[in-house]
Design a protein around this motif. Structure first.
Motif, PDB file in Angstrom:
ATOM      1  N   ALA A   1     -23.862   3.038  -6.803  1.00  0.00           N
ATOM      2  CA  ALA A   1     -22.536   2.606  -7.237  1.00  0.00           C
ATOM      3  C   ALA A   1     -21.439   3.513  -6.772  1.00  0.00           C
ATOM      4  O   ALA A   1     -21.851   4.684  -6.659  1.00  0.00           O
ATOM      5  CB  ALA A   1     -22.259   2.464  -8.553  1.00  0.00           C
ATOM      6  N   ASP A   2     -20.252   3.029  -6.591  1.00  0.00           N
ATOM      7  CA  ASP A   2     -19.060   4.240  -6.081  1.00  0.00           C
ATOM      8  C   ASP A   2     -17.898   3.589  -6.714  1.00  0.00           C
ATOM      9  O   ASP A   2     -17.506   2.332  -6.905  1.00  0.00           O
ATOM     10  CB  ASP A   2     -18.834   3.877  -4.424  1.00  0.00           C
ATOM     11  N   LEU A   3     -17.269   4.506  -7.493  1.00  0.00           N
ATOM     12  CA  LEU A   3     -15.933   4.593  -7.943  1.00  0.00           C
ATOM     13  C   LEU A   3     -14.977   5.232  -7.312  1.00  0.00           C
ATOM     14  O   LEU A   3     -15.232   6.290  -7.006  1.00  0.00           O
ATOM     15  CB  LEU A   3     -16.006   4.754  -9.444  1.00  0.00           C
ATOM     16  N   ARG A   4     -13.910   4.533  -7.137  1.00  0.00           N
ATOM     17  CA  ARG A   4     -12.593   5.075  -6.343  1.00  0.00           C
ATOM     18  C   ARG A   4     -11.268   4.881  -7.055  1.00  0.00           C
ATOM     19  O   ARG A   4     -11.298   3.917  -7.437  1.00  0.00           O
ATOM     20  CB  ARG A   4     -12.609   4.452  -4.860  1.00  0.00           C
ATOM     21  N   LEU A   5     -10.493   5.975  -6.978  1.00  0.00           N
ATOM     22  CA  LEU A   5      -9.064   5.669  -7.453  1.00  0.00           C
ATOM     23  C   LEU A   5      -8.205   6.196  -6.286  1.00  0.00           C
ATOM     24  O   LEU A   5      -8.402   7.337  -5.861  1.00  0.00           O
ATOM     25  CB  LEU A   5      -8.978   6.498  -8.534  1.00  0.00           C
ATOM     26  N   ALA A   6      -7.276   5.415  -5.677  1.00  0.00           N
ATOM     27  CA  ALA A   6      -6.511   5.679  -4.906  1.00  0.00           C
ATOM     28  C   ALA A   6      -5.109   5.189  -4.768  1.00  0.00           C
ATOM     29  O   ALA A   6      -4.775   4.257  -5.559  1.00  0.00           O
ATOM     30  CB  ALA A   6      -7.057   4.947  -3.375  1.00  0.00           C
ATOM     31  N   TRP A   7      -4.122   6.191  -4.375  1.00  0.00           N
ATOM     32  CA  TRP A   7      -2.973   5.659  -4.153  1.00  0.00           C
ATOM     33  C   TRP A   7      -2.572   5.136  -2.815  1.00  0.00           C
ATOM     34  O   TRP A   7      -2.989   5.723  -1.794  1.00  0.00           O
ATOM     35  CB  TRP A   7      -1.690   6.921  -4.234  1.00  0.00           C
ATOM     36  N   VAL A   8      -1.894   3.760  -2.757  1.00  0.00           N
ATOM     37  CA  VAL A   8      -2.035   3.092  -1.595  1.00  0.00           C
ATOM     38  C   VAL A   8      -0.244   2.929  -1.172  1.00  0.00           C
ATOM     39  O   VAL A   8       0.437   2.390  -2.129  1.00  0.00           O
ATOM     40  CB  VAL A   8      -2.623   1.972  -1.160  1.00  0.00           C
ATOM     41  N   GLY A   9       0.014   3.014  -0.264  1.00  0.00           N
ATOM     42  CA  GLY A   9       1.549   2.783  -0.093  1.00  0.00           C
ATOM     43  C   GLY A   9       2.050   2.386   1.699  1.00  0.00           C
ATOM     44  O   GLY A   9       0.974   2.491   2.346  1.00  0.00           O
ATOM     45  N   ALA A  10       3.030   1.792   1.936  1.00  0.00           N
ATOM     46  CA  ALA A  10       3.437   1.257   3.216  1.00  0.00           C
ATOM     47  C   ALA A  10       4.951   1.572   3.169  1.00  0.00           C
ATOM     48  O   ALA A  10       5.681   1.507   2.226  1.00  0.00           O
ATOM     49  CB  ALA A  10       3.016  -0.250   3.200  1.00  0.00           C
ATOM     50  N   SER A  11       5.209   1.405   4.351  1.00  0.00           N
ATOM     51  CA  SER A  11       6.823   1.634   4.893  1.00  0.00           C
ATOM     52  C   SER A  11       7.547   0.044   4.346  1.00  0.00           C
ATOM     53  O   SER A  11       6.877  -0.831   4.281  1.00  0.00           O
ATOM     54  CB  SER A  11       7.120   2.109   6.302  1.00  0.00           C
ATOM     55  N   GLU A  12       8.815   0.379   4.599  1.00  0.00           N
ATOM     56  CA  GLU A  12       9.608  -0.949   4.104  1.00  0.00           C
ATOM     57  C   GLU A  12       9.535  -1.935   5.291  1.00  0.00           C
ATOM     58  O   GLU A  12       9.257  -1.883   6.361  1.00  0.00           O
ATOM     59  CB  GLU A  12      11.014  -0.312   3.723  1.00  0.00           C
ATOM     60  N   ARG A  13      10.006  -3.112   4.910  1.00  0.00           N
ATOM     61  CA  ARG A  13      10.089  -4.079   5.893  1.00  0.00           C
ATOM     62  C   ARG A  13       8.950  -4.397   6.786  1.00  0.00           C
ATOM     63  O   ARG A  13       8.944  -4.328   7.860  1.00  0.00           O
ATOM     64  CB  ARG A  13      11.261  -3.701   6.810  1.00  0.00           C
ATOM     65  N   VAL A  14       7.960  -4.814   6.079  1.00  0.00           N
ATOM     66  CA  VAL A  14       6.584  -5.142   6.515  1.00  0.00           C
ATOM     67  C   VAL A  14       6.626  -6.252   7.463  1.00  0.00           C
ATOM     68  O   VAL A  14       7.068  -7.203   7.034  1.00  0.00           O
ATOM     69  CB  VAL A  14       5.868  -5.360   5.312  1.00  0.00           C
ATOM     70  N   PRO A  15       6.269  -5.970   8.762  1.00  0.00           N
ATOM     71  CA  PRO A  15       6.284  -7.201   9.599  1.00  0.00           C
ATOM     72  C   PRO A  15       4.863  -7.999   9.637  1.00  0.00           C
ATOM     73  O   PRO A  15       3.839  -7.215   9.131  1.00  0.00           O
ATOM     74  CB  PRO A  15       6.558  -6.492  10.886  1.00  0.00           C
TER      75      PRO A  15
END
Length: 232
Positions: A198-212
């Motif tokens: 088993a694998d447990l993960r905690l992550a912060w995910v982000g993206a720039s504005e105006r996603v195309p």
């Protein structure tokens, strides 16, 4: 879509090719559950939890293939099944690292207008991977794109590790809606804990504005994602 971090994406299979000394083919799979399915920084689950099933096969000659299945919400409303199949070839060099070439095919149940394909090339080292993906019609939007990503991981203890991802999606050809950026950037950083299979993960995910390039709805540009997977 390909299963997250995961998954989904070819790191696990390529790692088998790179690190395994076995003289026979290997088959395996994983089940992943996560609080938000973020694909290249964009939520494809409406910000809700989702599950993925992924299967993979690699041959000692370097060929590998696999498929994944999940549910997505590309626009507000009911979810639909999404599947990705991939195949590729990885070859180890004298430094113990590997380069790879391959292709993916993604299909959406009841929404074939979003179907798309990509070809990819990458380089796989022990602690990092770099890949580029080229799509002639990204998510069926009539836009040719190039996606580049860099992934890395660093063990902190035998069970605990930290990982990071940086990506950039660029329009090469095709029209986009007014106000959308030419390039979108995404990032992921977090901690992973491995316990047996088993694998447990905690992550912060982000993206720039105006996603195309992806049909999306109003959503947060960044969020924390908690996921758990089981390998079999």
């Amino acid at each position: 879509m390909l299963a997250p971090q995961s998954a989904l994406r070819f790191a696990g299979v390529a790692a088998l090719v790179l690190c395994s000394g076995a003289a026979h083919a290997q088959a395996g799979g994983s089940i992943v559950v996560e609080s938000d399915y973020r694909f290249r920084g964009v939520s494809l689950s409406g910000g809700d939890p989702t599950a993925h099933l992924a299967l993979s096969y690699d041959h000692p000659a370097g060929w590998y293939a696999g498929a994944s299945l999940t549910s997505v919400e590309l626009v507000p409303g009911p979810r639909r099944a999404a599947g990705t199949a991939y195949a590729g070839y990885a070859r180890r060099n004298r430094f113990g690292e590997a380069w790879e070439l391959g292709a993916t095919l993604t299909r959406f149940e009841g929404a074939s207008n979003y179907d798309y394909e990509e070809v990819f090339a990458g380089y796989v080292a022990e602690r990092w991977t770099a890949r580029v993906y080229l799509s002639p019609d990204y998510f069926g939007h009539g836009v040719r794109t190039l996606y580049a990503e860099l992934n890395g991981n660093l063990p902190l203890t035998p069970q605990l590790r930290t990982f990071a991802h940086l990506g950039a999606l660029t329009r090469l050809q095709g029209a986009t809606a007014p106000g959308l950026a030419q390039t979108r950037y995404d990032a992921r950083v977090g901690l992973g804990l491995r316990i047996a299979e088993a694998d447990l993960r905690l992550a912060w995910v982000g993206a720039s504005e105006r996603v195309p390039y992806v049909a999306t709805y109003q959503q947060r540009r960044s969020t924390w994602v908690l996921s758990a997977s089981y390998d079999f």
